[in-house]
Each structure stands twice: as structure tokens, then as C-alpha cells.
Write a protein that holds these residues in place. Structure first.
Motif, PDB file in Angstrom:
ATOM      1  N   GLY A   1       0.923  -1.400  -0.047  1.00  0.00           N
ATOM      2  CA  GLY A   1       0.088   0.013   0.059  1.00  0.00           C
ATOM      3  C   GLY A   1       0.624   1.223   0.032  1.00  0.00           C
ATOM      4  N   ALA A   2       2.004   1.215   0.866  1.00  0.00           N
ATOM      5  CA  ALA A   2       2.704   2.510   0.881  1.00  0.00           C
ATOM      6  C   ALA A   2       3.471   2.677  -0.744  1.00  0.00           C
TER       7      ALA A   2
ATOM      8  N   CYS B   1      -2.266   2.726   5.186  1.00  0.00           N
ATOM      9  CA  CYS B   1      -0.830   2.212   4.446  1.00  0.00           C
ATOM     10  C   CYS B   1      -0.615   3.149   3.127  1.00  0.00           C
ATOM     11  N   VAL B   2      -1.495   3.498   2.319  1.00  0.00           N
ATOM     12  CA  VAL B   2      -1.607   4.178   1.227  1.00  0.00           C
ATOM     13  C   VAL B   2      -1.104   5.470   1.588  1.00  0.00           C
TER      14      VAL B   2
ATOM     15  N   THR C   1       0.231   6.631   4.252  1.00  0.00           N
ATOM     16  CA  THR C   1       1.762   6.746   4.937  1.00  0.00           C
ATOM     17  C   THR C   1       2.705   6.669   3.880  1.00  0.00           C
ATOM     18  N   GLY C   2       2.627   6.072   2.839  1.00  0.00           N
ATOM     19  CA  GLY C   2       3.552   5.792   1.646  1.00  0.00           C
ATOM     20  C   GLY C   2       3.750   7.372   1.208  1.00  0.00           C
ATOM     21  N   LEU C   3       2.494   7.707   0.739  1.00  0.00           N
ATOM     22  CA  LEU C   3       2.474   9.086   0.225  1.00  0.00           C
ATOM     23  C   LEU C   3       3.059  10.208   1.101  1.00  0.00           C
TER      24      LEU C   3
END
Lengths: 610, 322
Positions: free
Chosen positions: A294-295, B74-75, B77-79
Motif C-alpha cells: 500500500g505504501a 498504508c497508502v 503513509t507511503g504518500l
């Protein structure tokens, strides 16, 4: 004592001991010193899933096989010329690998009834071996303790210098220089002068003892192989992958994210990348496998390329997120170091059984490109290709490495042009007119307008979309159109994917198709085919999805086509379905690479039937 | 950005929540707050999971990413790790954030990644048409618990505080104070967690009637204001006093002063509320300053050749070639 130096073409060494004996480190040093001495080298690490299994038991044995040669080689070879067994359990486990008449170096300090009982055997076994091989019993433990006694080390610290003593002996036996390992010890133990001195002393002591003792009447020398001039280093697949990541990072203004969750045997990628935060790489140890994937998608939404690295169960857990990447059409790389499965399987053992999961593992029509490096050093180019493919086609890309490639080492001539592919930067402004899912007429890819781009605000997600605008839609015709567009951009221009490696004539008796870590053994089998008058060729696929339809014509020029892989015939089934050709599978699923003998026997049978 | 108004944050997309859904009020509060604080829509990102609440990004004229069930943290955090300059909001619900995605929520708060998490709590699964959720009280009858749920509910703010959140607040969808709570979250330098009480008129109507109804709210809600006495009720005639391990109802004179930097007091209020002695509070419960993820170190360039040779490289001279 005076000894005679014999010239050999090649040597296979197998080191075996408890998982805390430093077998892997000793193997890596012997590899490096052999490579520096000019030999071609190949290695295979065979270690247990247990970190420190009870000492002296058969299930805790760590093994390292090294083959060094005066000619170019592609595998770690079959049975070994010398086996170093640091205890009876190591001997029991590894003995089948020792060739008839080979040298067995055994620690006589571990020759007690108790040691043998732990291995489920008796000391009489050693005597019985005298007829089969040359048993060189050396009190390795005692000699190590004596050698390092002046350095103020604890008993357990002293014992852990034993691998260096063994290395010293092997260096004398095979005429290897000490200085590379000495330099390594100095650096490795720079923080602890006593350990540093202890290991240096043990190394030198092993060398001197071997020279002065009477264990080795003969010593051996393997002449340097002929290599192209250049700068060389030894690389494992995992190392080469991270070097490839550094190469791509050096071409990018924006950092690349590498996200992982600890898992054997892929964790090494996270460890290595974490040391390179100053070189355009950001690392993130996620809370689980899903979060790591996801990250990477989040980074991509922000205009940064990313790689998630995993193995086995991690591939399963990432599938839903890969599907989101397919649907949202964002660039991402999933680097999978395959291991024997399913579930926990055999975490440290090699297998190539994740191909179906990579190609077909997601719900819905969700194809992604699947690539596979053929050798450890090929990981360098493959990482660059994977990132570039992901960007060019705006899609997740899966790369299938495996345990043998990831931990296997080979000499690598540093390329003069290290950059083999450069991913284009994201759009700096939204294209006019601004349609988030309008497609490049050539590649079929949509624009990449990262969050934060002025005038570019838009929404994406996992719901089906209206073509071009990307607005949420549940109309059947939109779904079908978008699905076809997503498939087309993966399948178009197959020649832009990493090309297969071909060796041999264009028509003949036998075509061997393989992928991944079987490259070396198939190459050696091919030599033997040729020596036996079989006209055989080798097609090694580095792109597994999509399959280039042009290859079918090539395959049809052979009497017989076989597919060699470490699974139950997954690539074979895919090729049969795609090409409607009667391809046969040669498979093995024992957690070990093919041996040349096994593969040769299977190929011989296949050709006899032709 | 000056001269922004609420309309600048609205999209063409038709809003498709059920009539009367609390989400409309939250959407309006967010649009209003972003406009009043002059945010640039191109610098704001909404990342959501799956559920009714997670449709939120489609209705915001900013960047938006509608991801997977439970995985928005999750997404996001990556961003945020790669683009720290962007204002990134996570929109989640009681099912998305506390059931399938609870793991990620905990780690986001622990890491203090400067994301703003809005958890819309309606105590029911709405998009899947009415199953009990991790915040549904015991005895909740729903399609999947016709005899009443036997499961004990989870308190979102207690979880956030336990996870190490550096900002914990609560608001009510229809409360005019909601934009102020959102603004406080926006201004917090670390991870902010805001539970927003949200009514689901279709599957769980009136679950929060006592605190959501405007008339009832005055006599049932304790609005926390940093530095002010914790008083509530008609004309602020009631108070809450927190001492170590004791809380009690008291007259306004003896009410404790709310200190949003006092973790122990925050915990006491949560425990007191669960016990039924402290009324339903709103506002910022707790805030602290803690390190956020480090910035990427300065980039070293033109070192590729050096890196490739790291380890122990050796030369093969021309002479040894054939």
C-alpha cells in the motif's frame, strides 16, 4: 612439511556446521578469495529455518557450497571434492554430497559418543568412511582455543573463531591469498579489537597449521579463468537488485521508496537498501505485508517510484493491493524472492512455484507484467527494467527471483554503462485537456500527474471508471472497454520487455525452455547434449507475462520442446495453453536446485523418446 | 490561497449518500474549514478505505484516492513519507478503521506520521447493508445479530490514546463546532485522530440521539476546551473533577480545568465516560508534541560507480585476457 602442488581444473567445496558456526560467512570469504585469485565461482547457501537450533542436531545444519574453476561455469556443480564437517550432525547431513575419494575434514574434538548420538549415528560411521574417502581428522576446536588464548576472549567468543581457522587451512590447501579476508576481518570487527585479533590469529593459525601439519600431503591450485579485462566484484542476486535500484535512483530527481516487512529470504533487500538513504532511496519497514504494498502505491500517487520486496506468503497478502494498482493504473514494483510453499513451506529452500500466483493470483482480470532475472548479476538490469516498465505502462510489475539467485554469488564485471533503462519523470503539469485516464496512443498508458501538481486535482480509486475521465462508473460497456485497455497496455510491444536469452542453433532436436535460477544448470546440460550429438538449444525467458507470441515460431523449429522448472510445470502449462504445442515438463520440488546429473538424465530420456 | 470559499472544494460528482446521512454535514464542515483556512486544493489529498465514509474523496475537489478496505493508512503513509509537504487526510469508518484496518491505524498513530485521520463512527456497517460493527454496543440487533450482538464494543479514542496518538479529538457530525475540531487536527504537527459521531439514518438511526439532537446536546455533552473548566449541562451547572484515579461529579466551582496536554487526565476522562460518570465529551481530548518521521537526508550524487564497487572489487588486467 614439503608438499606437492597439483593443478586442478575445478574444485567443489562444501562447508557444513551448526547454524551458529559462521559457515555462511566462511563460505562467502572463500568465494571472494577464489574470485580474486581469478577463478570463476558459483555458490549455493543451504541454511536452516531455525536461527540457532540445538547445537549438534541434524536439523540445525547450515551448509555452503562453492565451486571455483579455471574455466567458465554456470552452476555450483554436483558432488564435492572436499567436505568440511564441524560435527557429526553436519557429517551425517552432508556426506551424500561428498564424491568417492574426496577429502573429508572433520573436527575430531566433536567425535564423542554424545556428539554422534545427537546426530542419531555412532562413531563407527567415521571409521567406515575410511574406505570411501580420505578422512582428515583435525582437532579444530582445541586448536582454535589454543591459537586465540592470548586475546582475552571468552570461551564462546574463542569458539566462534573456528570458522577462520578452517578458512586458513583451506586457503593453504588451495593456495588462496589471505589478504582479502584479513581486510574483511579488520573492518567487520573494527569495533572490537579483541575479536578482530582473535579472528586474524585463527586465520593465520589455520594456514600455518595446515602447512606444518601432516594432514595434507598434497595441495592444489586452480589456474585463473580467462576473464575479460575490467573491474570485477562478487554479487549475490539480492545485492545486484539493490545496486540496480541505486542505478535507477541515480537517474531520478525523486527518491524511490523501498518498502518491506521482514520475511526470509527477502529481508536482505530491506537491510541493504536501508543503508542508502543518501542515495535517493527511502526505506520503510511496514507493519505488515499489505501495508508495504500500500505504501508503494501511496508513493506512486505522490509521483515517486517504489518497490515492495517480499517472499512466499507476502505475495498472497499483497495480491489485493496489486489489484488496486492495476485498477488505479499506478507504477509499482513487487520484488518476490520465491521460496518453497504454500503457507510457511520451507522458508529457506528454493522453489519457482509462485509463477501462477504472479500471473493469475488476483480476482478479476488483472494481468501485470511478470519478469524474472536469470542469474544473480542479471538482478542489476532487471530492477532497472522493472521500474522502467512500471512507469512506461503505468502498472504494477512483479519480478520473480528465488532463494538460489538471491543468495547465490558470482563474479560480475562492472558494466561500463550501468544505466540500462531510465523511467521517465511524472508529468510536471496536467496534459490538455486534462483527462486522468486518457491514453498514450503508443503505449496505452495514462498520464502520471502526482498529487500536489498545480491544476491537477483529481480522484482515483478501486472502482471501475468511465474511459478517459476516470469518473466512477458501473456501466457494463465502460467496464469492458477499460478492461480491454488495461490488458492492451500490458500486451502491446512485447519486444519492449526484457528479452529472452537464447543459446544454440535455431532448429534442432531439442529446445529447453527455462526461467530464473535454472539458467546455469540448463547451460551446462546443453554442453553435454552437444557433446552427445544432440542438437539442442536453450530459450531462457526473462519475461514470463505476457508471453511474446513471436517465440512460438521459434519453438516449432524443434523436434521436442521441454520446460525445466522447480515446480510442478507451471510455465509449461502456460506455454501449452498459449501455443497449443505439446511441451513437456521436467520438474523438481525438493527445495534444491537441479543437479546437472538429474537434469541430464531427464533430458536424455526426453530426447530418446523423440 | 486567499478568497477561497466552500464551493472551491466541491466536485461535479453527484453526492450519493442516503438522504439524512451524517456524512453530508461532515463534508460541509470539511469544505468550510479548508476554505476558511485558505488551503490550496492541489496541496490537499484525501485517502480513504472502503465503506460509506470512504466515498468522501470523490466529493472533495482536491486530490483523492479511494483505496482498499482498511488500507487507507498504508497508502497515506507511503504518500506522506515521500511528500511531507502535502496535507494528507485519511477518511475511515468504524468497520474500515477498527475492524479490517485496525492494525494499520494503530501503527500510523504510533509512528506519528503527520496524517489527519477522521473516523466516522456510526456503529454499523452501512455499505454492506446493516451488520453490527466493532463499535456496536452489546445487544445490538442487526442482520448478522438478530438475537443481539454478544460482542463488547471498542472505544475508538481509548484505542488511539493507547496506540500512542499525539492528538485525540471527538466531534459530532451536525455540531457547529466540528470545523474547529477539524482545524485543530489540521494544525497539529503530528498524526491527528478525530472520531466523528455520525448518524446512519437507514441502518442505525438515532444511535447517538442523546448527544446529536441539538436540544439534548446541551444537557448531555461536555465540550472540552483547553484551559477551561470542564463544565457542562444547562447553564454549565455541572462539572467534572479529575484527580489521580478518581473522577467525580461536582459543582462548577470545583470542576477541574481541562488540560489537553495531560495524558493521565485524558485517560481518566475516557475511563470515567465508560463508567457512565463523565458525560459524552467533545473537542480535543489530548495533544502532545512528538517526533515525526525524519526528512530524507541530503542527496549524494555521482556516486554510482563508487557504490557499485562497494565490498571488495578486483581488477582483471588486459594482460590476462586472451
Amino acid at each position: 612439511m614439503a608438499s606437492q602442488r597439483h593443478m586442478l581444473e575445478q574444485v567443489v567445496v562444501y562447508l557444513a556446521g551448526d547454524s551458529g558456526d559462521g559457515i555462511q560467512v566462511a563460505g562467502q570469504q572463500l568465494t571472494l578469495s577464489s574470485a580474486v585469485a581469478g577463478n570463476d565461482v558459483h555458490t549455493f547457501a543451504d541454511y536452516p529455518a531455525e536461527i540457532r537450533a540445538p547445537a549438534g542436531t541434524t536439523f540445525g545444519i547450515s551448509g555452503f557450497q562453492l565451486r571455483f574453476a579455471a574455466d567458465h561455469i554456470h552452476t555450483v556443480g554436483g558432488s564435492c571434492d572436499v567436505l568440511v564437517a564441524l560435527n557429526p550432525a553436519a557429517l551425517v547431513v552432508s556426506l551424500p554430497a561428498l564424491k568417492e575419494g574426496g577429502i573429508l575434514i572433520f573436527d575430531t574434538d566433536k567425535n564423542t559418543e554424545r556428539d554422534w548420538a545427537k546426530a542419531g549415528a555412532s562413531p563407527s560411521q567415521l571409521e567406515a568412511l575410511e574406505a570411501r574417502c580420505r578422512v582428515v581428522g583435525v582437532p579444530l576446536s582445541r586448536m582454535t582455543l589454543e591459537a586465540v588464548s592470548t586475546h582475552g576472549l571468552s570461551r564462546s567468543q574463542s569458539r566462534r573463531c573456528k570458522n577462520c581457522l578452517v578458512l586458513g587451512m583451506l586457503y593453504w590447501l588451495y593456495d588462496r591469498p589471505l589478504h582479502h579476508t584479513q581486510a574483511w576481518i579488520k573492518e567487520r570487527f573494527a569495533h572490537d579489537p579483541a575479536l578482530q585479533q582473535g579472528n586474524l590469529t585463527a586465520l593465520q593459525a589455520g594456514y600455518t597449521l595446515a602447512q606444518n601439519g601432516e594432514w595434507f600431503p598434497n595441495t592444489y591450485r586452480v589456474a585463473p579463468a580467462v576473464f575479460e579485462a575490467g573491474t570485477y566484484r562478487s554479487v549475490t542476486g539480492n545485492q545486484a537488485a539493490i545496486l540496480g535500484l541505486l542505478a535507477t535512483a541515480s537517474t531520478q530527481e525523486r527518491n524511490i521508496l523501498l518498502a518491506g516487512y521482514p520475511i526470509t529470504p527477502a529481508s536482505d533487500l530491506l537491510h541493504q537498501a536501508a543503508r542508502h538513504q543518501e542515495h535517493g532511496i527511502t526505506t520503510f519497514q511496514a507493519e505488515d505485508e499489505i501495508a508495504a504494498m500500500g505504501a508503494v502505491l501511496g508513493a506512486a500517487f505522490g509521483g515517486h517510484l517504489g518497490v515492495a520486496c517480499t517472499s512466499g506468503p507476502g505475495l498472497d497478502l499483497k495480491q489485493e493491493t496489486l489489484g488496486l494498482g492495476v485498477m488505479a493504473e499506478l507504477p509499482a514494483v513487487l520484488w518476490v524472492v520465491q521460496r518453497a510453499g504454500p503457507a510457511t513451506g520451507m522458508p529457506t529452500k528454493v522453489e519457482q512455484a509462485d509463477l501462477n500466483a504472479a500471473c493469475f493470483g488476483r480476482h478479476g482480470q488483472a494481468a501485470v507484467p511478470v519478469l524474472a532475472p536469470a542469474t544473480p548479476s542479471d538482478h542489476f538490469a532487471m530492477m532497472q527494467h522493472a521500474l522502467t516498465t512500471a512507469r512506461e505502462r503505468m502498472t504494477p510489475v512483479i519480478v520473480l527471483s528465488d532463494g538460489a539467485l538471491a543468495h547465490g554469488a558470482e563474479p560480475w564485471r562492472l558494466p561500463e554503462q550501468p544505466i540500462v533503462a531510465v523511467p521517465a519523470a511524472p508529468n510536471s503539469t496536467p496534459p490538455e485537456p486534462w483527462l486522468p485516464y486518457a491514453r498514450d496512443p503508443k503505449t496505452g498508458a495514462r498520464p502520471w500527474v502526482p498529487a500536489g501538481t498545480p491544476q491537477g486535482a483529481h480522484r482515483i480509486g478501486g472502482l471501475e471508471k468511465t474511459p478517459e475521465t476516470g469518473a466512477v462508473s458501473s456501466q457494463g460497456v465502460h467496464h469492458e472497454t477499460m478492461m480491454r485497455q488495461r490488458r492492451h497496455k500490458i500486451e502491446t510491444d512485447p519486444q519492449r520487455y526484457p528479452e529472452p536469452w537464447w543459446s544454440g542453433p535455431e532448429r534442432g532436436d531439442l529446445l529447453v525452455i527455462a526461467w530464473g535460477s535454472t539458467y546455469g544448470v540448463v547451460q551446462e546440460a546443453l554442453r553435454r547434449c552437444n557433446a552427445h550429438g544432440i542438437v539442442a538449444s536453450h530459450l531462457h525467458l526473462r519475461t514470463l507475462w505476457p508471453i511474446d507470441p513471436g517465440l512460438k515460431t521459434k519453438a516449432r523449429s524443434f523436434q521436442r520442446v521441454v520446460c525445466v522448472e522447480l515446480n510442478e510445470g507451471q510455465l509449461c502449462a502456460i506455454l501449452r495453453a498459449q501455443w497449443l504445442l505439446p511441451i513437456e515438463a521436467i520438474t523438481q520440488t525438493q527445495g534444491q536446485p537441479f543437479s546437472l546429473e538429474v537434469l541430464w538424465a531427464a533430458l536424455e530420456v526426453a530426447t530418446c523418446q523423440a | 490561497m486567499s478568497g477561497m470559499n466552500k464551493k472551491d472544494f466541491e466536485t461535479q460528482q453527484e453526492v450519493r449518500w442516503c438522504p439524512g446521512c451524517g456524512d453530508y454535514a461532515i463534508l460541509a464542515a470539511m469544505q468550510k474549514m479548508l476554505a476558511s483556512t485558505h488551503q490550496d486544493p492541489d496541496q490537499v489529498v484525501f485517502v480513504s478505505g472502503i465503506g460509506c465514509s470512504s466515498r468522501f474523496p470523490y466529493y472533495m475537489n482536491t486530490y483523492g484516492f479511494h483505496t482498499l478496505h482498511g488500507r487507507a493508512p498504508c497508502v497515506a503513509t507511503g504518500l506522506k513519507l515521500m511528500r511531507p509537504e502535502l496535507s494528507v487526510w485519511v477518511i475511515t469508518g468504524d468497520g474500515d478503521g477498527l475492524s479490517i484496518g485496525a492494525n494499520h491505524l494503530v501503527h500510523l498513530l504510533r509512528r506519528n506520521v503527520p496524517l489527519k485521520v477522521l473516523l466516522f463512527n456510526n456503529r454499523i456497517y452501512g455499505l454492506t447493508k446493516g451488520q453490527y460493527s466493532p463499535t456496536s454496543p452489546e445487544g445490538t440487533t442487526s442482520k448478522s445479530s438478530p438475537a443481539g450482538s454478544w460482542e463488547h464494543p471498542l472505544d475508538p479514542c481509548s484505542l488511539a490514546l493507547a496506540a500512542g496518538a499525539t492528538f485525540v479529538a471527538r466531534g459530532i457530525d451536525v455540531d457547529s463546532q466540528l470545523p474547529a475540531v477539524l482545524q485543530a487536527a489540521q494544525e497539529h504537527p503530528g498524526a491527528a485522530f478525530v472520531e466523528i459521531i455520525q448518524n446512519c439514518p437507514v441502518f442505525n438511526d438515532n444511535a447517538f440521539v442523546a448527544v446529536r439532537d441539538k436540544a439534548a446536546r446541551a444537557s448531555h455533552v461536555l465540550p472540552l476546551v483547553h484551559g477551561q473548566k470542564m463544565c457542562w449541562g444547562q447553564d454549565n451547572q455541572q462539572g467534572v473533577r479529575v484527580k489521580p484515579w478518581v473522577w467525580e461529579a461536582c459543582d462548577p466551582l470545583h470542576a477541574s480545568v481541562h488540560d489537553q496536554n495531560n495524558r493521565a487526565q485524558a485517560q481518566m476522562l475516557l475511563v470515567g465516560e465508560q463508567a457512565g460518570d463523565v458525560p459524552f465529551w467533545t473537542g480535543v481530548l489530548y495533544q502532545e508534541q512528538r517526533a515525526t518521521p525524519p526528512q530524507a537526508p541530503e542527496r549524494k550524487r555521482d556516486v554510482l560507480q563508487v557504490l557499485l564497487q562497494e565490498g571488495q572489487a578486483w581488477q582483471v588486467a588486459e594482460a590476462s585476457s586472451p
